[in-house]
Design an enzyme around this catalytic site. Structure first.
Site, short mmCIF file in Angstrom:
data_model
loop_
_atom_site.label_atom_id
_atom_site.label_comp_id
_atom_site.label_asym_id
_atom_site.label_seq_id
_atom_site.Cartn_x
_atom_site.Cartn_y
_atom_site.Cartn_z
N GLU A 63 0.64 -1.20 0.31
CA GLU A 63 -0.13 -0.21 0.23
C GLU A 63 0.46 1.11 0.08
O GLU A 63 0.94 1.98 0.62
CB GLU A 63 -1.15 0.05 1.28
CG GLU A 63 -1.97 -1.19 0.69
CD GLU A 63 -3.41 -0.94 1.20
OE1 GLU A 63 -3.96 0.19 2.19
OE2 GLU A 63 -3.07 -1.78 2.19
N THR A 114 5.23 2.14 -0.66
CA THR A 114 6.36 1.63 0.31
C THR A 114 6.67 3.09 1.24
O THR A 114 5.65 4.46 0.97
CB THR A 114 7.39 1.35 -0.48
OG1 THR A 114 8.10 2.77 -1.23
CG2 THR A 114 7.22 0.23 -1.29
#
Ligand code: CAA
Length: 430
Positions: free
Chosen positions: A365, A367
């Site tokens: 979702e 880095t």
């Protein structure tokens, strides 16, 4: 800090905590080893009505503070098993595009089934060559009469194969810059839609992550999110804004769970004639771990509340809570393994799984490098807004350089100051 939560928030916490202790913790290690989807847990969650938590009331959901309650649920599940935390949360990620951008008909068709836990969903954004740079995706979809034809592939489909519905982002207008991508709902079993390569993962092993392939895959045209081409990237980004607190909550749950194991173990383990928790070095480690877990939790709840209230600062808060909580989870779970010593490193005991499960939260979702990018872009916009307010107080001296043209008036003014104050300077250095 339960006292800071509403009655509704606490009820969710108690319900899910009881369920996690009964149905998740005892089987977590088994499913982790087998790398198998725990259908018994999914069914228990559905039976208990937990999948209603993020769905609006008018579509069979629970209503109320949906994102905050979702975070509380994910935190409690992850405290027992990080894999189950994401197995649950990924359904929120997959359905947020429908909630945010779906047509009335799409919401009516899919949301009640998602709320009941009858339909499971996955979010297909990433590709082999398109991870952090999500806009560079190459999976294509073209309109053909009353259908869209999808061709391409998606990587890292979390919940793939288990889910019956997939929110797929594909390029519908390769020439457009800002309306290039569309979201399309694809049902499992659609001809031309297949899976391959079930990933063998370090952590979150009970939830499948697969590759999704589309070859001449035809879906009805009314499966395009919102009924309009070209809004996919916005839907994908707005989805991540409300979904990232969920990953952060997974991280808080993992960190909390690891901290609890460390507290109990250090209170039992004796070395040099005393419990290791009686060593100040260990106490300070535990104090730092607990402080960071609480700080992360409160930041996650703040972001979740911002999502529930539709506040403007959501993008930034959401990235901040994801960044902070997942870094804390990695640190706290690693320290918990350290406090278990040699036992911590062994797969016979539960603690090493927390560390393995925590690592992915810093990656998926977005880095944590992308979170920093989102936060700093946001800060730079703020700098522009603040400039006017703070401008009168900022230094405006100009450097005088010989042979670089005439001295600008403000530099000349600045240059004249010492002349006036020479006597004062002389006095100072006498
Ligand atoms: N909300 C709404 N719209 C947004 C937005 C937001 N938060 N962020 C950007 N947009 C819009 C912009 O306004 C812009 O619109 P216009 O073209 O009309 O002006 C458009 O989107 C492009 O924005 P950017 O120029 O900021 O886009 P970018 O290409 O520079 O990318 C990025 C920005 C933040 C790096 C983005 O690509 C990103 O978030 N990358 C990470 C992707 C990611 O998180 N992937 C995870 C996959 S899901 C996963 O991991 C789940 C799992 O397995 C469980």
């Amino acid at each position: 800090m339960d006292g800071l939560l509403s009655k509704e928030n606490r009820e969710w916490r108690e319900r899910v905590r009881a369920l996690a202790e009964k149905a998740v913790r005892p089987v977590a290690a088994r499913y982790d080893r087998a790398q198998e989807y725990p259908w018994e847990i999914q069914k228990a969650l559905a039976k208990e009505g937990i999948f209603k938590v993020w769905i609006p009331e008018e579509y069979g959901g629970a209503g109320g503070e949906r994102i905050l309650n979702l975070c509380i649920v994910v935190e409690e599940l992850s405290r027992a098993c990080g894999g189950v935390g994401v197995l649950f949360a990924v359904n929120a990620l997959g359905s947020f595009p429908i909630i945010l951008g779906g047509t009335g008909a799409q919401k009516e068709k899919w949301l009640p089934k998602l709320a009941a836990g009858e339909t499971l969903i996955a979010y297909c954004l990433s590709e082999k060559g398109s991870g952090s740079d999500a806009a560079s995706m190459r999976c294509r979809a073209r309109r053909d009469g009353n259908e869209y034809v999808i061709d391409g592939e998606k990587k890292w489909t979390t919940n793939g194969q288990a889910a019956n519905l997939y929110t797929v982002f594909a390029v519908t207008d390769p020439k457009s810059k800002s309306r290039r991508i569309s979201g399309i709902l694809v049902e499992k079993g659609t001809p031309g839609f297949t899976f391959s390569k079930i990933e063998d993962k370090m952590g979150i092993r009970c939830v499948p992550v697969v590759e999704s392939h589309f070859r001449n895959c035809r879906v009805p045209a009314d499966h395009v999110l919102g009924g309009l081409e070209g809004y996919g990237f916005r839907h994908a980004m707005a989805t991540l804004d409300i979904a990232r607190p969920g990953v952060a909550a997974q991280a808080v749950g993992l960190a909390q769970g690891a901290l609890e194991w460390a507290l109990v173990y250090t209170s039992r383990r004796k070395q040099f004639g005393q419990r290791i928790i009686d060593f100040q070095a260990v106490q300070h480690m535990l104090a730092d771990m607990a402080t960071k877990v609480e700080a992360a939790r409160q930041l996650v709840y703040a972001a979740a509340r911002a999502a529930d209230r539709g506040l403007d600062n959501l993008t930034r808060l959401s990235a901040m809570c994801k960044l902070y909580a997942t870094d804390v989870a990695m640190e706290v779970t690693t320290n918990a393994v350290q406090l278990f010593g040699g036992y911590g490193y062994m797969r016979d005991y539960p603690i090493e799984k927390y560390m393995r499960d925590a690592k992915i939260t810093q990656i998926y979702e977005g880095t944590n490098q992308v979170q920093r990018l989102v936060i700093s872009r946001n800060l730079m916009k703020e700098a522009t807004l603040l400039a006017e307010l703070l401008d009168p107080y900022l230094p405006k001296e100009t450097q005088y350089v010989l042979d670089e043209g005439p001295t600008p008036p403000e530099a000349a003014a600045a240059f004249s100051v010492p002349a006036v104050s020479v006597p004062a300077i002389k006095t100072l250095y006498q």
